[in-house]
Each structure stands twice: as structure tokens, then as C-alpha cells.
Write an enzyme that holds these catalytic residues in place. Structure first.
Site: not given
Length: 530
Positions: A281, A424, A530
Site C-alpha cells: 500500500k 526508517n 527513500h
């Protein structure tokens, strides 16, 4: 620039892919168009009984150097580049006996296909087309007077244009064709330069170019006010770009992005190692699991975060079967992607008209190295894709207690999933399934706590007597900079930890793990995403 219709009276055809060539040429000949051609193309036209003149006859210069030089000649390029609205250009043509060329049909040597087949360096070099791109650029530059075609798919539109305009082409048609031609030569050059950089192991060539072929325009991008389109890069890597869509609405930008993330994750688990399922998702996994069957793997992945799984993307590492399809069909799912699907499973999904079903014929190899790039203001970043994989033999036990074999298996599983979670990243796993995932937080301790809270929500939703993080293993995509994140994992009930190590405070973190009775291993490899 001319705004008039330009009659097609003389055409040069020189193609590598001869699909549709004879049919096109026959229509042109029937319209009285003089046909010029080269080598194998000319022979194919003669074999079809069509009148054709060799370019060598027109230029009075033979093909030479094994065909490397045949159209690189002023008679050819003069005929393509001459402006018919300038007296001096027309005079130059008359002086040198050069006839104008109104239509150029060229498709290029199959360089990309040659590379894809794994050909050697010399073979790839020989499949770099020189004369073709030169002619395409000449014709495209002079599109005020010349029509240029680069692809078999362009033949039918040309014939329709000629029919509509009594054998002529309109300015709009020629402009669009010129754009296609310049785009094709740019993509071709990008493919050559990318291949050569790889062949020479040049990681940072002075210039980088990326190219793709339009797969489909998209209704919009991430949001309705953003324009978007989907392009293929020409590689054969199995995935959303090469998949067949068997049913469902057109894929959206977000569907494509999330489906790619899901399939790359599930591909980490080899089919012969057992069934696996990943539910994604917003490009993050909300549940991943192994199972004795695909249906079992799906249910375990779904149970990790049932709330987030609603409207998600489901990726499978084996053929979708009826039992798994029935389980998936119990809730709303945007996309299901798998290497294949049984007829029974497809029939179950047939009643879910909004569900997109994609089959790929295989899984992408997670070990393959390729380039990934991202735009920034004024430029873009390029890196090799993260194809790092866990080497069990390279793990370093840093605590007094070593992990058990059961813990090692769950640590490896959690680490594999964490590689695909936005940083993270914290992943709790137990018995080959995720039980809590914390993604994209600015603080690692927050990711640890969020993942634990999701596990508590899971326990409540499933009516479990205990929170599933108790007895779990936890993976962190990067080192713990302080003991607080590790202690939060211990408080959630984790018994073992896998992380890269390398923090200035590793000693403090290791001491905290020992005091908490945790087993901990270092991988020496980070997986920021990222």
C-alpha cells in the site's frame, strides 16, 4: 515553413524490419510513387514484383565496406534536406542532378534486440546503425517538405493520410512524424551509450541518457492535476511493464508504482523455496509471508495489517490458484500480479470487474544490477539498484547470546522485507510472516513503536491472546544510533535483532541488547530506501 500539402512522388525505403513493407510499397507504387531502396529491402520489393531503383544506381556509387556505406551520400541527403521554397536550393539540386525525396521509410538495425540477446561486443558494434539515423534526422529536420516514418505502426496512418489528401501529406502529419523520428534516434543513441558504458564498466560517463517507448498515456499522475504516461525501457525483465493485463480497469500511475514495488519484493522469495505473498500500500509492504500454500501465505500477509491491506496490491511468487483467488476476492483489492494464473482462479476474479489481474510469465531476478534514477532540481541522481542480498555466512553475532536456528530464519526473512520498506524501516517477523511494519518515519525509534502498535492492533482484530511481536525477530534497515529503538523492540517482545551495525554507539547498543537478553547480528550492509 510550408503550410501546404506535399504530394509524395518519390520515396526511399530502407528497413531492417520488413514487416508490412511489401503492402506499403505496393500502395505507393499504385499511386505512381517512384521507389528507391537499398540491399535487402530492394530485393524484397523486387521479389514481390514491384519496380524499384537501387540507391547505388541513383548515387552512381556502389555500396561498400560490407554495407556500412550506402546512403551516406550528397544525392541522398541533398534530396532529403533541400528546401523546395528556396531558389538557391532548387538550383543546387539541378546543378548536381539531385532529385527530391518526399517520403523516407527507415527502421534501424536491431541494436537493442542484439544487446538483449547477450551478443558479444563485436556483434553489438556491427548492429549500430549509422546511415539510418542520419537519414531520419535529415528528413525530420526538413519535415516542412518530407514525410518520415520510423516504425511499422506508422504505415497504416500514412496510407490513411495519403488517401485523405489525394496522395499528399499535411503539415500536422509531417510534424508529428518528425517528432517520432527524432525521438527514435534519441532513444537509439541512448541505448548505444548505455550499453557501451556497461561494456566498458564506466559507472559515471560524462553524459547519461535514458529513453523509453510509450506503453500508455495515463489519466493522471499521483494526483488528478498531474499529467502522466507510462513508458517501457525495452528490457525483458518480468514485471508490470511486460505483464499481460487479463482483466480490470486501466492501470493508474499509483497502481503501476505500487505493483512494481510489490512484485520486486515478492521476487526476493524464490518459487522453489515455497509460496510467498506481499501486500503493498503506497509503495510500502503492509504484510509479507511465506506459507505452505499461496492461500496460507496470503492470509498470513493479510493478517499483519488488515486495515492497510484494503485496496492494496497483492503480489505472488507462484501461479495464482483458485483457493488463493477466493481468499483475495473477499476484500477490495486494486491489483493482483503473479507469474501465471489457473483458469479456475481467473474465473473467480472475472466477477470482480474493477480488480486488475496481471500475469508476467516469470519473476524478476533480484540479483540483477540495473540503473535507477531520480530527478532533482537541475539534474538527476543515478545509482545501481539495490540488489544486495543477505549472506548468512557473513553475519556477525555481536551479543553474548547467538540466535537460534528458528530466530535466524525469521531474521533473514525480516531483513529481506526491510529492504523494501521506506526508511526508517523496522520489520517484526515471526514464523515466516511479518507481524508489524514501521515505515518512513524520521526517527527509528518511532518506526519501532509504530510497528509494535500495529501488532497490537492486529492482536485485537484477530482476537489473539498475546501480541504477535512477543517472540518475534526484528530487522532495522540501518543501524540503531542509540539503544532506545532496540529497547523499544525488546519491550514489544522481540527476542532477536538484525541490523547493519556501524554506529559510533554500537558498543552501547550491544550492551543494551545483552542486558535485555536479546540475540543480535550485524550484516555490514545497509538498505536505505527513500
Amino acid at each position: 515553413m510550408s503550410t501546404d500539402l506535399v504530394p509524395v512522388r518519390r520515396a526511399l525505403l530502407s528497413v531492417s524490419d520488413k514487416t508490412g513493407l511489401v503492402d506499403l510499397a505496393r500502395v505507393l507504387a499504385d499511386r505512381g510513387v517512384e521507389l528507391l531502396s537499398t540491399g535487402g529491402t530492394a530485393q524484397a520489393l523486387r521479389d514481390a514484383g514491384l519496380p524499384v531503383r537501387d540507391v547505388a544506381e541513383v548515387t552512381a556509387f556502389p555500396e561498400m565496406l560490407d554495407g556500412r556505406v550506402k546512403t551516406l551520400h550528397p544525392v541522398v541527403h541533398g534530396g532529403l534536406l533541400a528546401r523546395r521554397d528556396l531558389d538557391e536550393h532548387r538550383a543546387a539540386l539541378d546543378t548536381h542532378g539531385i532529385g527530391t525525396i518526399d517520403l523516407l521509410v527507415v527502421n534501424l538495425y536491431p541494436f537493442e534486440a542484439t544487446v538483449a540477446k547477450g551478443a558479444d561486443y563485436a556483434t553489438c558494434i556491427e548492429n549500430i546503425d549509422i546511415g539510418g539515423p542520419a537519414m531520419l534526422r535529415s528528413a525530420a529536420k526538413n519535415h516542412a517538405f518530407v514525410t518520415v516514418l520510423t516504425d511499422v505502426a506508422d504505415y497504416a496512418p500514412l496510407l490513411a493520410e495519403l488517401e485523405a489528401n489525394d496522395g499528399a501529406t499535411s503539415p500536422g502529419f509531417r510534424k508529428a512524424a518528425a517528432l517520432t523520428a527524432f525521438s527514435r534516434t534519441a532513444a537509439y543513441d541512448a541505448a548505444v551509450s548505455a550499453w557501451m558504458a556497461g561494456a566498458l564498466a564506466e559507472a559515471t560517463p560524462r553524459r547519461r541518457a535514458f529513453a523509453g517507448e510509450l506503453a500508455q498515456p495515463l489519466r493522471y499522475g499521483e494526483n488528478p492535476h498531474q499529467a502522466a504516461a507510462f513508458y517501457r525501457d525495452g528490457s525483458s525483465r518480468p514485471g508490470v511493464a511486460t505483464a499481460r493485463q487479463l482483466q480490470g480497469k486501466e492501470l493508474s500511475y499509483n497502481n503501476i508504482n505500487d505493483t512494481d514495488a510489490a512484485f520486486e519484493l515478492v521476487a526476493e522469495f524464490a518459487p522453489d523455496a515455497g509460496p510467498a505473498c506481499a501486500i503493498i500500500k503506497h509503495a510500502n509492504p503492509c504484510g509479507v509471508a511465506h506459507g505452505a500454500s499461496l492461500a496460507e501465505a496470503y492470509r498470513a500477509a493479510y493478517d499483519c495489517d488488515r486495515t492497510s491491506a484494503f485496496g492494496g496490491i497483492v503480489a505472488l511468487n507462484q501461479t495464482l490458484d483458485a483457493e488463493t483467488a477466493a481468499a483475495i476476492a473477499e476484500i477490495f483489492t486494486e491489483v493482483v500480479i503473479a507469474p501465471d494464473v489457473t483458469d479456475e482462479a481467473a474465473a473467480i476474479f472475472a466477477g470482480k470487474k474493477n480488480l486488475r489481474l496481471l500475469v508476467t510469465g516469470g519473476l524478476p531476478d533480484p540479483a540483477v544490477s540495473a540503473l535507477a534514477w531520480r530527478q532533482v532540481a537541475g539534474g538527476f541522481l543515478v545509482q545501481s539498484r539495490d540488489n544486495g542480498r543477505l549472506d548468512p555466512g557473513a553475519l556477525k553475532v555481536v551479543t553474548k547470546r547467538a540466535p537460534t536456528d528458528v530466530e535466524l530464519a525469521d531474521l533473514a526473512f525480516a531483513w529481506t522485507v526491510a529492504k523494501h520498506v521506506k526508511s526508517n524501516a523496522i520489520v517484526y517477523a515471526r514464523a515466516g510472516a511479518t507481524v508489524g511494519i514501521g515505515a518512513g518515519q524520521m526517527s527509528r525509534v518511532d518506526s519501532t513503536r509504530i510497528a509494535a502498535r500495529k501488532a497490537e492492533d492486529m492482536a485485537t482484530a484477530l482476537g489473539l491472546a498475546t501480541v504477535p511481536t512477543i517472540g518475534s525477530c526484528v530487522a532495522s534497515d540501518a543501524f540503531f544510533p542509540f539503544p532506545d529503538g532496540l529497547l523499544a523492540a525488546a519491550a514489544a517482545g522481540a527476542t532477536a535483532v538484525i541490523q547493519p551495525g556501524g554506529s559510533m554507539r554500537d558498543a552501547e547498543v550491544i550492551a543494551a541488547a545483552d542486558e535485555a537478553g536479546l540475540a543480535m547480528v550485524f550484516t555490514g550492509m545497509r538498505h536505505f530506501r527513500h
